[in-house]
Structures are given as C-alpha cells and as structure tokens.
Design a protein around this motif. Structure first.
Motif, PDB file in Angstrom:
ATOM      1  N   GLY A  10       0.901  -1.256   0.021  1.00  0.00           N
ATOM      2  CA  GLY A  10       0.185  -0.193  -0.027  1.00  0.00           C
ATOM      3  C   GLY A  10       0.769   1.284   0.052  1.00  0.00           C
ATOM      4  N   GLU A  11       0.122   2.227  -0.181  1.00  0.00           N
ATOM      5  CA  GLU A  11       0.777   3.742  -0.363  1.00  0.00           C
ATOM      6  C   GLU A  11       1.558   4.187   0.885  1.00  0.00           C
ATOM      7  N   THR A  12       1.321   3.550   2.236  1.00  0.00           N
ATOM      8  CA  THR A  12       1.966   4.049   3.428  1.00  0.00           C
ATOM      9  C   THR A  12       3.201   3.224   3.687  1.00  0.00           C
ATOM     10  N   ALA A  13       3.542   2.315   2.781  1.00  0.00           N
ATOM     11  CA  ALA A  13       4.840   1.572   3.085  1.00  0.00           C
ATOM     12  C   ALA A  13       5.829   2.081   2.066  1.00  0.00           C
ATOM     13  N   VAL A  14       5.583   3.262   1.420  1.00  0.00           N
ATOM     14  CA  VAL A  14       6.756   3.800   0.712  1.00  0.00           C
ATOM     15  C   VAL A  14       6.665   5.508   1.028  1.00  0.00           C
ATOM     16  N   LYS A  15       7.734   6.127   0.963  1.00  0.00           N
ATOM     17  CA  LYS A  15       8.069   7.452   1.062  1.00  0.00           C
ATOM     18  C   LYS A  15       8.981   8.052  -0.081  1.00  0.00           C
ATOM     19  N   LEU A  16       8.458   9.209  -0.456  1.00  0.00           N
ATOM     20  CA  LEU A  16       9.519   9.706  -1.584  1.00  0.00           C
ATOM     21  C   LEU A  16      10.891  10.261  -1.222  1.00  0.00           C
ATOM     22  N   GLN A  17      10.917  10.833   0.025  1.00  0.00           N
ATOM     23  CA  GLN A  17      12.234  11.189   0.449  1.00  0.00           C
ATOM     24  C   GLN A  17      12.293  11.438   2.075  1.00  0.00           C
ATOM     25  N   LYS A  18      13.413  11.450   2.450  1.00  0.00           N
ATOM     26  CA  LYS A  18      13.534  11.522   3.938  1.00  0.00           C
ATOM     27  C   LYS A  18      14.975  11.922   4.308  1.00  0.00           C
ATOM     28  N   ASN A  19      14.991  12.930   5.491  1.00  0.00           N
ATOM     29  CA  ASN A  19      16.502  13.086   5.815  1.00  0.00           C
ATOM     30  C   ASN A  19      17.140  12.032   6.510  1.00  0.00           C
ATOM     31  N   LEU A  20      18.275  11.966   6.062  1.00  0.00           N
ATOM     32  CA  LEU A  20      19.068  10.872   6.779  1.00  0.00           C
ATOM     33  C   LEU A  20      19.921  11.436   8.185  1.00  0.00           C
ATOM     34  N   ARG A  21      19.381  10.377   9.161  1.00  0.00           N
ATOM     35  CA  ARG A  21      19.801  10.722  10.551  1.00  0.00           C
ATOM     36  C   ARG A  21      20.601   9.589  11.159  1.00  0.00           C
ATOM     37  N   LEU A  22      20.521   8.400  10.493  1.00  0.00           N
ATOM     38  CA  LEU A  22      21.185   7.419  11.242  1.00  0.00           C
ATOM     39  C   LEU A  22      21.626   6.251   9.919  1.00  0.00           C
ATOM     40  N   ILE A  23      22.910   5.840  10.178  1.00  0.00           N
ATOM     41  CA  ILE A  23      23.380   4.546   9.384  1.00  0.00           C
ATOM     42  C   ILE A  23      23.522   3.419  10.162  1.00  0.00           C
ATOM     43  N   VAL A  24      22.977   2.566   9.650  1.00  0.00           N
ATOM     44  CA  VAL A  24      23.179   1.299  10.370  1.00  0.00           C
ATOM     45  C   VAL A  24      24.073   0.156   9.402  1.00  0.00           C
ATOM     46  N   GLU A  25      25.141  -0.251   9.678  1.00  0.00           N
ATOM     47  CA  GLU A  25      26.027  -1.125   8.858  1.00  0.00           C
ATOM     48  C   GLU A  25      26.000  -2.666   9.332  1.00  0.00           C
ATOM     49  N   LEU A  26      25.607  -3.394   8.523  1.00  0.00           N
ATOM     50  CA  LEU A  26      25.669  -4.817   8.810  1.00  0.00           C
ATOM     51  C   LEU A  26      27.091  -5.259   8.626  1.00  0.00           C
ATOM     52  N   VAL A  27      27.375  -6.052   9.667  1.00  0.00           N
ATOM     53  CA  VAL A  27      28.843  -6.451   9.433  1.00  0.00           C
ATOM     54  C   VAL A  27      28.808  -8.251  10.067  1.00  0.00           C
ATOM     55  N   HIS A  28      29.916  -8.688   9.384  1.00  0.00           N
ATOM     56  CA  HIS A  28      30.034  -9.850   9.842  1.00  0.00           C
ATOM     57  C   HIS A  28      30.908 -10.050  11.081  1.00  0.00           C
ATOM     58  N   PRO A  29      30.790 -11.018  12.132  1.00  0.00           N
ATOM     59  CA  PRO A  29      31.254 -10.663  13.417  1.00  0.00           C
ATOM     60  C   PRO A  29      32.791 -10.760  13.316  1.00  0.00           C
ATOM     61  N   GLN A  30      33.303 -11.551  12.443  1.00  0.00           N
ATOM     62  CA  GLN A  30      34.870 -11.539  12.317  1.00  0.00           C
ATOM     63  C   GLN A  30      35.392 -10.424  11.891  1.00  0.00           C
ATOM     64  N   GLU A  31      34.439  -9.418  11.216  1.00  0.00           N
ATOM     65  CA  GLU A  31      35.013  -8.173  10.822  1.00  0.00           C
ATOM     66  C   GLU A  31      35.609  -7.317  11.762  1.00  0.00           C
ATOM     67  N   ILE A  32      34.543  -7.280  12.981  1.00  0.00           N
ATOM     68  CA  ILE A  32      34.869  -6.402  14.335  1.00  0.00           C
ATOM     69  C   ILE A  32      35.750  -6.872  14.835  1.00  0.00           C
ATOM     70  N   GLY A  33      35.662  -8.379  15.536  1.00  0.00           N
ATOM     71  CA  GLY A  33      36.494  -9.030  16.371  1.00  0.00           C
ATOM     72  C   GLY A  33      36.137  -8.314  17.797  1.00  0.00           C
ATOM     73  N   GLU A  34      36.958  -8.892  18.860  1.00  0.00           N
ATOM     74  CA  GLU A  34      36.616  -8.728  20.302  1.00  0.00           C
ATOM     75  C   GLU A  34      37.204  -7.272  20.414  1.00  0.00           C
ATOM     76  N   VAL A  35      38.246  -6.553  19.782  1.00  0.00           N
ATOM     77  CA  VAL A  35      38.656  -5.381  20.022  1.00  0.00           C
ATOM     78  C   VAL A  35      37.659  -4.314  19.531  1.00  0.00           C
ATOM     79  N   GLY A  36      37.009  -4.697  18.409  1.00  0.00           N
ATOM     80  CA  GLY A  36      36.107  -3.750  17.875  1.00  0.00           C
ATOM     81  C   GLY A  36      34.936  -3.781  18.570  1.00  0.00           C
ATOM     82  N   LEU A  37      34.562  -4.682  19.425  1.00  0.00           N
ATOM     83  CA  LEU A  37      33.162  -4.921  19.886  1.00  0.00           C
ATOM     84  C   LEU A  37      33.247  -3.656  21.235  1.00  0.00           C
TER      85      LEU A  37
END
Length: 317
Positions: A224-251
């Motif tokens: 439906g129409e309410t499931a989409v939006k034409l534009q929005k201001n960017l306020r937050l970035i969520v990066e999906l990473v594999h655990p091995q990319e971060i490691g214990e030091v990065g957590l």
C-alpha cells in the motif's frame, strides 16, 4: 561515489515554477540555456539601486516595488545608465514582482543581451521564498550511496553492508513491521542544509525492492501507499557486518565513543550491527533508532550505567 553539483537552467526553472509563481516570460528567451550552479557561491551581493534582493549567488535578481519606483522615476540617460548597470552584472535572470509594469527600456535591454526577464503578480518576499527553496534543492551538492534507505520510527535510516549480508531481507521485514521504504540499492543524498542530507530514490527504481529468492518486488502494490516514502532526511546509518570483521577489540560493549560517518561534510551517527544466525535484526534496528532518539534528547544509557556503577563503587568504599 563521486560528489556532484546540481544543475538547472533558467528555462527549466521557468517551466518548473511558471504556474506556481504566476511567471510570465517577458523578454530574453535567447538566454534560456543559462545555467544556475554553485560556481559563484561566494560572490557578494551586488548593490545596484537601493536594496536589490539577492536571491542566489548565481544572480537571479528580484526587483520589487522600491526598485521599480526608482526606475519609473528616472528618464533618458539616467534610466539607461541604471539599466545598463543592472545588466552589467551578468545576471542569469531578472524577475519583476508585485505585477509592476516593465519599462520598455528594461524589456529592450533584456532582449538585446539575451537575459531572461520574467514578471510575476506575487510579492517579492513570496517569490524569494519559493525561488530560494527551489534553487537550494536543485543546486545542492549530491552523491549516491549503496544501501537500503528507510523511514524507521519517523527517522531516515540508511542500511549498509556487503553484498549478500541481508540488507534487502531486513528492509522487507521492517516494511512488514510498519516502516517505510524510500530507496533500495542506491540512494541519492543532497546536501540541502549545513547539517542536513536529504535522501531520495532514483525515479527508475522507485517503489521496488530486490530480494534474493523472490526477485523484484513492488512494495507500493504489495503493502500500500503508506509503505513507501519519496524522500527523508538521513539521521542514522546502520552497517551490517560479519562478526569476524569487528573482532573482540572492535566490540565496544559500552559504546563509549560515538561512531560517525561523514558524507558531503555532514557527520552522520553510525551503528555497526554484527550479523549472526538467530539475531532479530529488525528488532535491533528499531532499538538502535529508539536509542539514537533518546541520545538526541540528552538521555544516554551508557552514561547512566557508568554513573550507577561508580555510585555502587563509592558506596562499597
């Protein structure tokens, strides 16, 4: 991706705003190709007659009642000298506001120099407001980012990550939970204000979301129409990473140092979420957004935890 400066011609501006601003193209149609860009961004306003309202650094000049009364009060060589001085500034276009009559010499000089001359019945303050907004949007510095852009809990969130990490599947789940899709795969970001990036979807892929195993989905038709939006201001970035990319030091379990990513000179808060079997990423993204909203209101759970821990240590001593 490479940054780009927006571009718009005087003719495009006229076609986009003619009806809304009651614009009439009086003279100088030969100059319709003249471009408006940020090339002269730091040029100072050029004082001409009285106070000429300087709409934009690339010289769209609005003449209101004060300026036109001044011109109407001149005659002969004095009038021609004032008009020549006005056009010597290589303006991209001139707009006469308030329905003021256009002097013949102004019309003739515009035609001779190929300078687009418009008239409007609207007040100069209204014209400047609309023109300023239009030019800021059209000429804003822009760039493109790979990822999925959504509105989550009213906030613009860009989900990034390597190919195959699950960005589109996560976006689909968030849409089913009542959030809204802005763009999949590519989002166009415009620097519309000193600390604001506006995210838009390229027209070609608007409403579409590609999910592995399902193919290309039309989110507007499915949800439906309410499931989409034409534009929005960017306020937050969520990066999906594999655990091995971060490691214990990065957590950084206490998140004591805020992470940001700079895009077009704007620092955007960033959260890195490790992807692993059994993790409910949609819930994690929602909580990340809620937590960011709390931080923006001055409520920091990490600081609260540290204070409580310190208080407990002090009591023990």
């Amino acid at each position: 991706m490479d940054n780009q400066l927006g571009y718009v011609s005087v003719e495009t501006l006229f076609h986009d705003l003619a009806e809304q601003l009651s614009l009439q193209w009086v003279a100088g149609r030969a100059g319709g190709h003249r471009s408006l860009s940020f090339g002269a961004l730091h040029k100072p306003a050029l004082a001409l007659i009285g106070h000429l309202n300087f709409v934009h650094p690339n010289r769209v000049q609005v003449l209101d009642c004060d300026e036109m009364n001044y011109l109407h009060g001149l005659s002969g060589p004095s009038l021609q000298e004032a008009i020549d001085h006005l056009f010597s500034n290589e303006l991209a276009a001139i707009v006469v506001s308030n329905g003021e009559p256009v002097p013949a010499v102004l019309r003739q000089t515009a035609e001779r120099t190929g300078t687009p001359l418009f008239s409007s019945t609207l007040a100069s303050t209204i014209l400047m407001s609309y023109l300023g907004h239009y030019l800021n949007q059209s000429l804003a510095e822009m760039t493109s980012q790979h990822g999925v852009f959504l509105e989550v809990l009213g906030m613009g969130v860009l989900i990034k990550g390597d190919a195959g990490v699950g960005k589109s599947e996560l976006a689909l789940e968030l849409v089913t939970r009542g959030h809204r899709l802005v763009a999949d795969d590519v989002v166009e970001l415009k620097h519309v204000a000193p600390d604001t990036l506006e995210g838009n979807c390229p027209a070609l892929i608007r409403d579409f979301l590609e999910v592995r195993g399902l193919g290309i989905l039309n989110i507007r038709f499915l949800f439906g129409e309410t499931a989409v939006k034409l534009q929005k201001n960017l306020r937050l970035i969520v990066e999906l990473v594999h655990p091995q990319e971060i490691g214990e030091v990065g957590l950084n379990r206490l998140d004591m140092v805020a992470s940001t990513e700079t895009i077009l000179g704007v620092a955007i808060p960033k959260v890195r979420i490790p992807v692993a079997a059994g993790r409910n990423l949609a819930v994690l993204v929602e909580v990340a957004v809620r937590n960011h909203i709390l931080k923006s209101r001055g409520i920091n759970p990490v600081e609260q935890f540290i204070k409580r821990q310190q208080a407990a240590i002090d009591e023990g001593n």
